[in-house]
Design a protein around this motif. Structure first.
Motif, short mmCIF file in Angstrom:
data_model
loop_
_atom_site.label_atom_id
_atom_site.label_comp_id
_atom_site.label_asym_id
_atom_site.label_seq_id
_atom_site.Cartn_x
_atom_site.Cartn_y
_atom_site.Cartn_z
N GLY A 55 95.33 42.09 101.02
CA GLY A 55 93.95 42.46 100.90
C GLY A 55 93.08 41.22 100.90
O GLY A 55 93.54 40.10 100.62
N PHE A 56 91.79 41.42 101.20
CA PHE A 56 90.89 40.28 101.33
C PHE A 56 90.72 39.54 100.00
O PHE A 56 90.73 38.31 99.96
CB PHE A 56 89.53 40.76 101.85
CG PHE A 56 88.54 39.65 102.02
CD1 PHE A 56 88.66 38.74 103.08
CD2 PHE A 56 87.49 39.49 101.12
CE1 PHE A 56 87.75 37.71 103.23
CE2 PHE A 56 86.58 38.46 101.27
CZ PHE A 56 86.71 37.58 102.33
N VAL A 57 90.57 40.30 98.91
CA VAL A 57 90.38 39.66 97.60
C VAL A 57 91.60 38.84 97.23
O VAL A 57 91.50 37.71 96.73
CB VAL A 57 90.07 40.72 96.54
CG1 VAL A 57 90.02 40.07 95.15
CG2 VAL A 57 88.74 41.41 96.82
N GLY A 58 92.79 39.40 97.49
CA GLY A 58 94.00 38.66 97.17
C GLY A 58 94.14 37.41 98.01
O GLY A 58 94.57 36.36 97.51
N TRP B 135 92.16 30.04 97.55
CA TRP B 135 91.37 29.15 96.70
C TRP B 135 92.24 28.47 95.64
O TRP B 135 92.19 27.25 95.47
CB TRP B 135 90.24 29.92 96.04
CG TRP B 135 89.39 29.10 95.11
CD1 TRP B 135 89.52 28.98 93.76
CD2 TRP B 135 88.28 28.26 95.47
NE1 TRP B 135 88.57 28.13 93.24
CE2 TRP B 135 87.79 27.67 94.28
CE3 TRP B 135 87.66 27.96 96.68
CZ2 TRP B 135 86.72 26.79 94.27
CZ3 TRP B 135 86.57 27.09 96.67
CH2 TRP B 135 86.12 26.52 95.48
N MET B 136 93.01 29.24 94.92
CA MET B 136 93.79 28.72 93.80
C MET B 136 95.14 28.16 94.23
O MET B 136 95.71 27.32 93.52
CB MET B 136 94.02 29.81 92.75
CG MET B 136 92.76 30.34 92.12
SD MET B 136 91.75 29.07 91.29
CE MET B 136 92.90 28.49 90.05
#
Length: 381
Positions: A121-124, A130-131
């Motif tokens: 998914g995009f959020v994942g 990022w992290m």
């Protein structure tokens, strides 16, 4: 020449050349990091309890860079000046593109090694990009997270030196404040590599995964932002007063002593709790918390030393512009928040012992040396 040369349009050919040059710089450092001699050091326990061995050869890279730059300057007549007079903004754009590309490779490799799909998914994806996905991505024995300090700090050193080269090319000499700026940054970098093992006790090395946040900070933020004062020094032709220079040198030296000294005391204590600090055995609270040396004066006194260093470097450009102080002001906001987060973690970890420690060492971060005296010495410029 203006104090800060704002970017104009970067052509595709400039960007391509800059990206090629930056990639060559990065790859050359990476290959050298694998080949050059250094100390093999056992790192600290990671969240899963494992400890990793690191090859620390940053000083070899630092010295090799000096040798190459000096040889190119004296033998070939080369100059670093174009790095800031011509190529600064193309290189800045190239470093950003390289950071995105490298972070994407780290993400894809991390997902593949974890045996999971490359997207969740995009959020994942955004979170993992990022992290980071892996804690310690490694290439042929080189820990990439620790290696990232090399293009970061050596890149910063080259840009700082380029401002000196550019001023010498324009004026035929360095102003005293430019010479001090060069000396301060060189000492900062030299002491980092002298005590390079200290990075292994840093939270990001021990516990944070390696993603775009750390990559961009290392490859873009540090080299291209931390040298900001150089633009203002490059535009100055009038020498700074001797008392102001001496005061700045003293303030910088005090900050560096506190910053490096406190970090080294903490690192030495983590390795050997019986270590001597300032000539006496380390004093502990509850057998766990260090209250000797600098750590008996302030709970986050290393941050105070670091901020003092950066304010002193910014002040080499005088007090007439806000620009040089954007770096220490940004760090001030960052470190104050980090100190608060650190104390939240420590309070949860140590419980009542941390409250007792706060009563024994009531100061968190000590105030910076008086800016009023600096303003009287510098006037407006």
């Amino acid at each position: 020449m203006s104090a800060l040369v704002l970017p104009t349009a970067v052509s595709l050919s400039q960007l391509a050349l800059a990206l090629l040059g930056y990639s060559g710089f990065f790859i050359a450092l990476l290959v050298a990091a694998r080949l050059l001699p250094g100390r093999r050091v056992l790192g600290f326990a990671q969240p899963d309890g494992q400890r990793k061995h690191y090859l620390l050869n940053g000083m070899s890279l630092f010295v090799l860079t000096h040798m190459l730059v000096i040889a190119a300057t004296l033998v070939l007549g080369a100059s670093l000046a174009p790095l800031v007079t011509t190529w600064f903004w193309p290189l800045f754009a190239a470093a950003n593109l390289f950071s995105v590309g490298w972070s994407l490779l780290l993400y894809l490799r991390g997902r593949a090694r974890a045996g999971q799909p490359t997207t969740r998914g995009f959020v994942g994806f955004v979170r993992d990009f990022w992290m980071g996905v892996e804690l310690n991505p490694t290439w042929r024995g080189v820990d990439l997270k620790v290696f990232a300090y090399q293009p970061s700090l050596i890149g910063l050193g080259l840009l700082v030196a380029a401002f000196g080269h550019a001023q010498y090319a324009e004026l035929g000499h360095l102003t005293p404040q430019m010479a001090l700026y060069q000396a301060c940054w060189w000492l900062y970098l030299f002491t980092h590599y002298r005590d390079e093992a200290g990075v292994l006790s840093m939270y990001d090395v021990i516990a944070e995964k390696f993603g775009f946040m750390l990559v961009w900070g290392d490859l873009v933020l540090v080299p291209f932002f931390y040298c900001t004062a150089g633009w203002y020094l490059l535009a100055q032709t009038e020498p700074m007063s001797t008392p102001a220079l001496l005061l700045l040198a003293a303030v910088f030296s005090l900050g560096l002593w506190i910053f490096r000294g406190a970090n080294k005391q903490k690192h030495s204590f983590k390795i050997d709790p019986t270590v001597k600090i300032w000539g006496a055995p380390a004093r502990l609270l509850g057998g766990r918390l260090l209250v000797s040396g600098w750590w008996g004066l302030g709970r986050k006194i290393n941050y105070t030393g670091e901020l003092t260093v950066y304010f002193a470097i910014a002040a080499t450009a005088g007090l007439g512009h806000l620009g040089p102080f954007l770096v220490p002001l940004w760090l001030l906001s960052l470190l104050v928040h980090r100190a608060w987060r650190d104390e939240q973690r420590c309070s949860a970890k140590y419980g009542p012992l941390w409250q007792e420690y706060c009563s024994v060492v009531p100061v968190r971060m000590l105030p910076l040396p008086g800016l009023g005296l600096l303003r009287r010495l510098f006037g407006r410029g």
